[in-house]
Design an enzyme around this catalytic site. Structure first.
Site, PDB file in Angstrom:
ATOM      1  N   ARG A  91     -26.990 -24.672 -19.096  1.00  0.00           N
ATOM      2  CA  ARG A  91     -25.667 -24.573 -19.699  1.00  0.00           C
ATOM      3  C   ARG A  91     -25.822 -24.391 -21.211  1.00  0.00           C
ATOM      4  O   ARG A  91     -26.865 -24.736 -21.783  1.00  0.00           O
ATOM      5  CB  ARG A  91     -24.824 -25.817 -19.405  1.00  0.00           C
ATOM      6  CG  ARG A  91     -25.361 -27.116 -20.024  1.00  0.00           C
ATOM      7  CD  ARG A  91     -24.354 -28.242 -19.829  1.00  0.00           C
ATOM      8  NE  ARG A  91     -24.853 -29.536 -20.278  1.00  0.00           N
ATOM      9  CZ  ARG A  91     -24.806 -29.981 -21.529  1.00  0.00           C
ATOM     10  NH1 ARG A  91     -24.320 -29.211 -22.483  1.00  0.00           N
ATOM     11  NH2 ARG A  91     -25.248 -31.184 -21.829  1.00  0.00           N
ATOM     12  N   ASN A  93     -24.883 -25.434 -25.026  1.00  0.00           N
ATOM     13  CA  ASN A  93     -24.676 -26.799 -25.511  1.00  0.00           C
ATOM     14  C   ASN A  93     -23.965 -26.907 -26.853  1.00  0.00           C
ATOM     15  O   ASN A  93     -23.046 -27.696 -26.985  1.00  0.00           O
ATOM     16  CB  ASN A  93     -26.021 -27.535 -25.610  1.00  0.00           C
ATOM     17  CG  ASN A  93     -25.838 -29.021 -25.843  1.00  0.00           C
ATOM     18  OD1 ASN A  93     -25.119 -29.672 -25.096  1.00  0.00           O
ATOM     19  ND2 ASN A  93     -26.460 -29.560 -26.880  1.00  0.00           N
ATOM     20  N   ASN A 139     -29.337 -29.001 -30.505  1.00  0.00           N
ATOM     21  CA  ASN A 139     -28.052 -29.286 -31.121  1.00  0.00           C
ATOM     22  C   ASN A 139     -27.971 -28.638 -32.495  1.00  0.00           C
ATOM     23  O   ASN A 139     -28.943 -28.545 -33.213  1.00  0.00           O
ATOM     24  CB  ASN A 139     -27.815 -30.792 -31.228  1.00  0.00           C
ATOM     25  CG  ASN A 139     -27.121 -31.351 -30.011  1.00  0.00           C
ATOM     26  OD1 ASN A 139     -25.969 -31.049 -29.749  1.00  0.00           O
ATOM     27  ND2 ASN A 139     -27.843 -32.156 -29.228  1.00  0.00           N
ATOM     28  N   ASP A 188     -27.813 -35.831 -32.990  1.00  0.00           N
ATOM     29  CA  ASP A 188     -26.964 -34.935 -32.206  1.00  0.00           C
ATOM     30  C   ASP A 188     -26.483 -33.833 -33.148  1.00  0.00           C
ATOM     31  O   ASP A 188     -27.276 -33.266 -33.887  1.00  0.00           O
ATOM     32  CB  ASP A 188     -25.829 -35.718 -31.549  1.00  0.00           C
ATOM     33  CG  ASP A 188     -25.338 -35.086 -30.257  1.00  0.00           C
ATOM     34  OD1 ASP A 188     -25.135 -33.856 -30.248  1.00  0.00           O
ATOM     35  OD2 ASP A 188     -25.152 -35.805 -29.265  1.00  0.00           O
TER      36      ASP A 188
END
Length: 283
Positions: A91, A93, A139, A188
């Site tokens: 997927r 992100n 990220n 993150d």
């Protein structure tokens, strides 16, 4: 600001066009928009890693299978292009638009299997090119105010990398910029402020850290929830931070103890951020 209990809130951005914060809940397949006088949500057909504005007035969503055009008026999605070699177990992100209007985004294995992810850029001909690999949980990215330093996070290794950026978008000289030392914290979503300092959300770290352009830790802001995922500078002077959080990987007891987990938070900062860029290439 909004206690909506995101399983994996992510992708916060401030849109000056509608004076709103946009963000996603990846696992619940939702896109959210927050304004002081309005809160609205849309259901996506797949897991959605980000939504970003294009210069033609549309929005581009990073769905599990690839990029799609998203129409907030109708709530419909129109598929554009999947990245090369993007399998059904992967997927998208997180995404970012640089100062030249180029879209950068990462992919990962949905199970967080090691090495299943890549860093892509959308090219002017509408295809996607791999710029760096492998990643487990990518990220970002983010970029310095002068456009010469590119930052990208490998969450699983607790490291934020820096690259040199050429005028054509080529990356070189990959090196560790920061290794997160805070116990239990994983970097993150990153973002850069007007002074060139890099902020990173801390999943499991209860807040945000701010680093100088030399990689020195200069600030830490604690939030009342453990999993902080992404922040965006907003407001008229770009000095308000809007922060997404998550409930992912929290036990039932932890969720009960921290009921605001998964909410959208807001805080004021002394240093403003940088304006949001619009996608101008590849569409």
């Amino acid at each position: 600001m909004w206690d909506l209990g995101c399983e994996l809130g992510e992708g916060a951005l401030w849109s000056s066009l509608d004076e709103a914060v946009w963000f996603v809940d990846i696992k619940k397949r939702q896109i959210h928009r927050f304004r002081d006088d309005e809160r609205r949500s849309w259901q996506a057909p797949e897991q959605v890693g980000f939504v970003l504005p294009a210069a033609d007035g549309t929005w581009i969503a990073g769905l599990q299978s690839g990029l799609s055009r998203f129409d907030p008026e109708s709530g419909l999605f129109d598929r554009l292009v999947p990245p090369d070699d993007h399998g059904s177990s992967q997927r998208l992100n997180d995404g970012y638009v640089d100062f030249d209007g180029r879209l950068w985004f990462g992919s990962m294995n949905d199970s967080e299997a090691p090495g299943g992810g890549k860093l892509y850029r959308l090219l002017s001909d509408g295809t996607c090119r791999v710029l760096d690999a492998p990643y487990t949980i990518p990220n970002g990215p983010a970029m310095s105010p002068d456009g010469r330093t590119f930052y990208h996070t490998e969450t699983s290794e607790r490291v934020i990398y820096a690259f040199d950026v050429a005028a054509d978008g080529a990356l070189s000289n990959r090196r560790p910029f920061v290794r997160i030392a805070r116990a239990g914290a994983f970097p993150d979503g990153p973002l850069v402020d007007a002074e060139g300092c890099l902020w990173t959300a801390l999943f499991g770290g209860w807040g945000l850290e701010r680093y100088s352009p030399r990689g020195e830790l200069i600030d830490y802001i604690r939030l009342p929830v453990p999993n902080v995922t992404k922040a965006a500078f907003g407001g008229p002077d770009l000095s308000t931070l809007y922060v997404t959080t998550a409930r992912l990987h929290m036990s039932p007891a932890a969720r009960a103890a921290h009921p605001l987990a998964g909410g959208l938070f807001r805080l004021e900062t002394e240093v403003p951020g940088l304006p949001l860029n619009q996608i101008r290439q590849g569409l």
